[in-house]
Design a protein around this motif. Structure first.
Motif, PDB file in Angstrom:
ATOM      1  N   UNK A 150       0.884  -1.181   0.086  1.00 54.08           N
ATOM      2  CA  UNK A 150       0.006  -0.066   0.253  1.00 54.08           C
ATOM      3  C   UNK A 150       0.867   1.467   0.008  1.00 54.08           C
ATOM      4  N   UNK A 151       1.762   0.946   0.659  1.00 54.98           N
ATOM      5  CA  UNK A 151       2.524   2.333   1.331  1.00 54.98           C
ATOM      6  C   UNK A 151       3.638   2.935  -0.233  1.00 54.98           C
ATOM      7  N   UNK A 152       4.133   1.770  -1.347  1.00 57.19           N
ATOM      8  CA  UNK A 152       4.996   1.616  -2.893  1.00 57.19           C
ATOM      9  C   UNK A 152       3.402   2.310  -3.971  1.00 57.19           C
ATOM     10  N   UNK A 153       2.077   1.978  -3.651  1.00 58.10           N
ATOM     11  CA  UNK A 153       1.209   2.435  -4.130  1.00 58.10           C
ATOM     12  C   UNK A 153       0.755   4.196  -4.062  1.00 58.10           C
ATOM     13  N   UNK A 154       0.817   3.632  -2.811  1.00 56.49           N
ATOM     14  CA  UNK A 154       0.442   5.972  -2.235  1.00 56.49           C
ATOM     15  C   UNK A 154       2.093   6.350  -3.235  1.00 56.49           C
ATOM     16  N   UNK A 155       2.937   5.682  -2.961  1.00 54.37           N
ATOM     17  CA  UNK A 155       4.547   6.917  -3.045  1.00 54.37           C
ATOM     18  C   UNK A 155       4.053   7.376  -4.874  1.00 54.37           C
ATOM     19  N   UNK A 156       4.261   6.255  -5.510  1.00 47.21           N
ATOM     20  CA  UNK A 156       3.759   6.487  -7.015  1.00 47.21           C
ATOM     21  C   UNK A 156       3.019   7.390  -7.364  1.00 47.21           C
ATOM     22  N   UNK A 157       2.102   7.355  -6.831  1.00 48.15           N
ATOM     23  CA  UNK A 157       0.491   8.535  -7.199  1.00 48.15           C
ATOM     24  C   UNK A 157       0.649  10.582  -6.518  1.00 48.15           C
ATOM     25  N   UNK A 158       1.417  10.494  -5.819  1.00 47.42           N
ATOM     26  CA  UNK A 158       2.121  11.394  -4.607  1.00 47.42           C
ATOM     27  C   UNK A 158       2.528  12.049  -5.299  1.00 47.42           C
ATOM     28  N   UNK A 159       2.544  13.486  -4.003  1.00 52.69           N
ATOM     29  CA  UNK A 159       3.045  14.546  -5.193  1.00 52.69           C
ATOM     30  C   UNK A 159       4.516  14.131  -4.342  1.00 52.69           C
TER      31      UNK A 159
END
Length: 225
Positions: free
Chosen positions: A176-185
């Motif tokens: 989930x962290x990887x998923x978020x990190x790729x999609x936020x500023x």
């Protein structure tokens, strides 16, 4: 500085101890500057970094180590500066937007040379990018040694999000962290904001934190694993 091991029973608060600062490639130069006090090559130093990048944290570490006074815009005046002795230290934060008296700032930088006064100035932008009505002050600021905090790398972004989740006593899958990190500023402010938004969404829906929940918060789609 060392990185404090994360635990799930941390209170939701901002820690300002040196051991709590997360060190990565983007901020290592700034950490070295604070750690090297008082062996600075120049008594006045400029710390540049975006919002929520850790400037205030490092300033507080510097304050603890040096015994520096942290001055406010209303507290920085020429009268105060004239009473300071040698080898004193001052920290002046947010010089790009806090409304400091420019003549007092210029006088402070002169004293840094004359009285071996240690001065740490922080700003979000380089001096040539913010308003400065006093040409001599702008010139002096531009001549200062500057250390810049850059955008967080992948490791720091994920670790900061993990810390924010842990501070809230929330378990989160590394995927989930990887998923978020790729999609936020790519900023620590964005990392803190998205964790808060995910927390609100999880509480409001009574669901566990998952890629699907995160995708809904971010307004994106989840691809099959």
């Amino acid at each position: 500085m060392t990185v404090k091991q994360l635990s799930l029973d941390l209170p939701h608060r901002t820690a300002l101890g040196a051991e709590d600062f997360l060190v990565s490639k983007c901020n290592r130069g700034a950490v070295r500057l604070i750690d090297s006090w008082p062996a600075w090559q120049d008594n006045a130093q400029l710390l540049i970094g975006p919002a929520a990048s850790g400037k205030t944290h490092l300033a507080r570490v510097c304050q603890a180590r040096s015994g520096a006074n942290v001055v406010s815009p209303s507290g920085l005046d020429i009268g105060l500066l004239n009473t300071m002795g040698e080898v004193s230290a001052l920290i002046v934060e947010d010089i790009d937007r806090a409304g400091y008296d420019e003549k007092a700032l210029f006088h402070l930088l002169n004293l840094a040379r004359e009285k071996r006064l240690f001065v740490l100035l922080s700003t979000r932008e380089t001096p040539n990018c913010f308003d400065c009505a006093l040409p001599d002050l702008r010139s002096r600021l531009n001549a200062l040694p500057a250390v810049r905090i850059g955008a967080p790398d992948d490791a720091l972004l994920r670790t900061v999000m993990l810390k924010h989740f842990s501070d809230r006593q929330l378990a989160v899958d590394p995927k989930v962290l990887d998923f978020v990190a790729l999609r936020i500023e790519r900023s620590l402010a964005a990392a803190a904001a998205v964790v808060a938004a995910i927390d609100r969404a999880a509480l409001g829906s009574g669901r566990k934190i998952s890629r699907q929940l995160v995708a809904e918060v971010l307004g994106t789609e989840v691809s099959p694993e």
